[in-house]
Design an enzyme around this catalytic site. Sequence first.
Site, PDB file in Angstrom:
ATOM      1  N   ASN A  71       8.845  -4.450   5.877  1.00  7.99           N
ATOM      2  CA  ASN A  71       8.051  -5.012   4.778  1.00  7.99           C
ATOM      3  C   ASN A  71       8.098  -6.539   4.780  1.00  7.99           C
ATOM      4  O   ASN A  71       7.740  -7.175   3.797  1.00  7.99           O
ATOM      5  CB  ASN A  71       8.573  -4.501   3.442  1.00  7.99           C
ATOM      6  CG  ASN A  71       8.471  -2.990   3.335  1.00  7.99           C
ATOM      7  OD1 ASN A  71       7.494  -2.402   3.781  1.00  7.99           O
ATOM      8  ND2 ASN A  71       9.478  -2.357   2.770  1.00  7.99           N
ATOM      9  N   HIS A 157       5.704   4.231  -7.302  1.00  7.64           N
ATOM     10  CA  HIS A 157       6.972   4.266  -6.569  1.00  7.64           C
ATOM     11  C   HIS A 157       8.017   5.160  -7.255  1.00  7.64           C
ATOM     12  O   HIS A 157       8.040   5.275  -8.474  1.00  7.64           O
ATOM     13  CB  HIS A 157       7.497   2.831  -6.492  1.00  7.64           C
ATOM     14  CG  HIS A 157       8.648   2.634  -5.570  1.00  7.64           C
ATOM     15  ND1 HIS A 157       9.934   2.496  -6.024  1.00  7.64           N
ATOM     16  CD2 HIS A 157       8.709   2.543  -4.217  1.00  7.64           C
ATOM     17  CE1 HIS A 157      10.742   2.307  -4.986  1.00  7.64           C
ATOM     18  NE2 HIS A 157      10.027   2.327  -3.880  1.00  7.64           N
ATOM     19  N   GLU A 200       1.342   0.309  -9.711  1.00  9.02           N
ATOM     20  CA  GLU A 200       1.684  -0.676  -8.690  1.00  9.02           C
ATOM     21  C   GLU A 200       0.483  -1.602  -8.512  1.00  9.02           C
ATOM     22  O   GLU A 200      -0.648  -1.229  -8.825  1.00  9.02           O
ATOM     23  CB  GLU A 200       2.000   0.027  -7.356  1.00  9.02           C
ATOM     24  CG  GLU A 200       3.276   0.836  -7.416  1.00  9.02           C
ATOM     25  CD  GLU A 200       3.703   1.394  -6.057  1.00  9.02           C
ATOM     26  OE1 GLU A 200       3.421   0.769  -5.010  1.00  9.02           O
ATOM     27  OE2 GLU A 200       4.341   2.448  -6.041  1.00  9.02           O
ATOM     28  N   SER A 204       2.491   1.233  -2.139  1.00  9.07           N
ATOM     29  CA  SER A 204       3.365   1.033  -0.987  1.00  9.07           C
ATOM     30  C   SER A 204       3.069   1.947   0.186  1.00  9.07           C
ATOM     31  O   SER A 204       3.330   1.589   1.320  1.00  9.07           O
ATOM     32  CB  SER A 204       4.822   1.184  -1.416  1.00  9.07           C
ATOM     33  OG  SER A 204       4.995   2.330  -2.212  1.00  9.07           O
ATOM     34  N   ASP A 229       3.755  -3.385 -11.113  1.00  7.70           N
ATOM     35  CA  ASP A 229       4.812  -3.602 -10.121  1.00  7.70           C
ATOM     36  C   ASP A 229       4.132  -4.097  -8.843  1.00  7.70           C
ATOM     37  O   ASP A 229       3.486  -3.329  -8.140  1.00  7.70           O
ATOM     38  CB  ASP A 229       5.549  -2.270  -9.892  1.00  7.70           C
ATOM     39  CG  ASP A 229       6.600  -2.360  -8.791  1.00  7.70           C
ATOM     40  OD1 ASP A 229       6.619  -3.365  -8.051  1.00  7.70           O
ATOM     41  OD2 ASP A 229       7.401  -1.413  -8.665  1.00  7.70           O
ATOM     42  N   HIS A 232       4.482  -5.151  -3.309  1.00  4.67           N
ATOM     43  CA  HIS A 232       3.845  -5.348  -1.995  1.00  4.67           C
ATOM     44  C   HIS A 232       2.679  -6.323  -2.025  1.00  4.67           C
ATOM     45  O   HIS A 232       2.048  -6.565  -1.002  1.00  4.67           O
ATOM     46  CB  HIS A 232       3.379  -4.003  -1.434  1.00  4.67           C
ATOM     47  CG  HIS A 232       4.509  -3.055  -1.189  1.00  4.67           C
ATOM     48  ND1 HIS A 232       5.247  -3.072  -0.037  1.00  4.67           N
ATOM     49  CD2 HIS A 232       5.056  -2.109  -1.985  1.00  4.67           C
ATOM     50  CE1 HIS A 232       6.197  -2.156  -0.119  1.00  4.67           C
ATOM     51  NE2 HIS A 232       6.094  -1.553  -1.293  1.00  4.67           N
ATOM     52  N   LYS A 261      10.627  -7.768   0.016  1.00  5.05           N
ATOM     53  CA  LYS A 261       9.517  -7.504   0.922  1.00  5.05           C
ATOM     54  C   LYS A 261       8.998  -8.830   1.490  1.00  5.05           C
ATOM     55  O   LYS A 261       9.716  -9.457   2.253  1.00  5.05           O
ATOM     56  CB  LYS A 261       8.467  -6.677   0.204  1.00  5.05           C
ATOM     57  CG  LYS A 261       8.857  -5.201   0.266  1.00  5.05           C
ATOM     58  CD  LYS A 261       9.040  -4.502  -1.007  1.00  5.05           C
ATOM     59  CE  LYS A 261       9.645  -3.122  -0.783  1.00  5.05           C
ATOM     60  NZ  LYS A 261       9.770  -2.372  -2.019  1.00  5.05           N
TER      61      LYS A 261
HETATM   62  C1  LIG Z   1      10.409  -1.401  -2.759  1.00  9.82           C
HETATM   63  C2  LIG Z   1       9.859  -1.136  -4.081  1.00  9.82           C
HETATM   64  C3  LIG Z   1      10.655  -1.159  -5.227  1.00  9.82           C
HETATM   65  C4  LIG Z   1      12.142  -1.288  -5.147  1.00  9.82           C
HETATM   66  O1  LIG Z   1      12.502  -2.590  -4.901  1.00  9.82           O
HETATM   67  P1  LIG Z   1      13.919  -2.880  -4.233  1.00  9.82           P
HETATM   68  O2  LIG Z   1      14.117  -4.325  -4.483  1.00  9.82           O
HETATM   69  O3  LIG Z   1      13.788  -2.527  -2.799  1.00  9.82           O
HETATM   70  O4  LIG Z   1      14.904  -2.026  -4.959  1.00  9.82           O
HETATM   71  C5  LIG Z   1      10.052  -1.016  -6.455  1.00  9.82           C
HETATM   72  N1  LIG Z   1       8.731  -0.830  -6.558  1.00  9.82           N
HETATM   73  C6  LIG Z   1       7.934  -0.763  -5.474  1.00  9.82           C
HETATM   74  C7  LIG Z   1       6.475  -0.547  -5.667  1.00  9.82           C
HETATM   75  C8  LIG Z   1       8.473  -0.905  -4.209  1.00  9.82           C
HETATM   76  O5  LIG Z   1       7.696  -0.818  -3.140  1.00  9.82           O
END
Ligand SMILES: *Cc1c(COP(=O)(O)O)cnc(C)c1O
Length: 416
Positions: A71, A157, A200, A204, A229, A232, A261
């Site tokens: 990522n 997620h 999101e 992801s 969220d 990405h 990421k």
């Molecule tokens: C990777 C991810 C997370 C978790 O984040 P980390 O810092 O890896 O714990 C949360 N939400 C989404 C959409 C993700 O892709």
Amino acid sequence: MFNREKQFNRKHQLTSKNQFDEKIQTALIARREKGLQRNTQVFSHLADNQISVSTSNSATESRPYINFSSNDYLGLARDPELISAWQQGLTQYGCGSSASPAVTGLSMAHQSLQAKLCEWLGYSRAVLFNSGFSANQALLFTLLDKHDHLVQDKLNHASLMEAGMLSPASMSRFKHNDVNDLSRKLTELSATQAKLVVSEGVFSMDGDIAPLNELSQQCQKHHAWLAIDDAHGLGVLGSSGGGITELSGIKPNILIVTFGKAVGLSGAAILCDESTGEFLNQFARHYVYSTAMPPAQAYAISHAITMIQQQAWRREKLAELSEIFHDSLSTLSGYRSTSTAIKPLICGNSQQAIDLSNYLKQKGMWVGAIRPPTVPANAARLRITLSSRHSQQQVLQLTQAIIQYYQLDANLRGQN
Ligand SMILES: *Cc1c(COP(=O)(O)O)cnc(C)c1O
């Protein structure tokens, strides 16, 4: 003294069997039988965006692979400039933060990272967490109580889904990116319930983008809050890499960003208004009862953000590679066009995804096969990710191998 302690521990080690042994064995066997076992391997990073893999299985000898699974979309994780920023941070602030931010863990480095995030993303408060997983849990556990209702996109997620299920609120899920379905779900709810919609920004496993404009209109109409969220999207979308909110010009009530990421490090932040920030500082248990991230890490994240803002060439390179990828593969039936760094290639069942992934490994390319339950049944896929560290040549090598695989596959089927 030390030796005596070790002996003591060994003498008192518990060995009695109980129901847990059976539970653990049953779960592991079932997972293996379904072919869904995850094998954790040890990777070493080589020059030129390549990795090598140590595995106990001697059949796959150690060799370099081009990495199409990380990522690290902007190639920051191993960038010498960022590495040296983290080192400077260590010299200045030492190693650990030594306490929760609510006690004595918050340093100038944390504070300036918070300020930088607020200014960049347009919020008044930023609350830092050690991971996106804990930020999502903290948000949903702290904000929601049993009278409230949470509505999530079906493809959110695992951290959001799990937090939603564990929270005392009632929860429903709307069809992926389907604003009409969201509207129906919101209409069914009582006007007195507090409603939170979570999506999101960039999904992801699919690499597609949430319809932020329509989502926010629905939330407005139903007096719901919107939380996005953007794990990405940050770094990749928007002219300064500010993510989906910069791209769309829409500011949700709450924005979650993660630093593991495109930012190339680790950690997360919740961006919100003044009083929500204060509320999280007071009541979010993942914040209050967890050691703050190392200050040097906060310092390095601030530096990474400056790089993301100023080095637009990383996003331009990604767009260029994305175009090459599209031009080569867009006629394949499993191809999905995306405007992000995530490029799913839908294969069908788990075995088909594993076969293609293994074929690419033979050709020196590492692409993970993503299988149910991470993705829906019969939507097993390769989750190909591009990074600005890839060369055009490397992307072409990948797309040509994929095309070759499908030609071989079609020839085999033709013979049967
Ligand atoms: C990777 C991810 C997370 C978790 O984040 P980390 O810092 O890896 O714990 C949360 N939400 C989404 C959409 C993700 O892709």
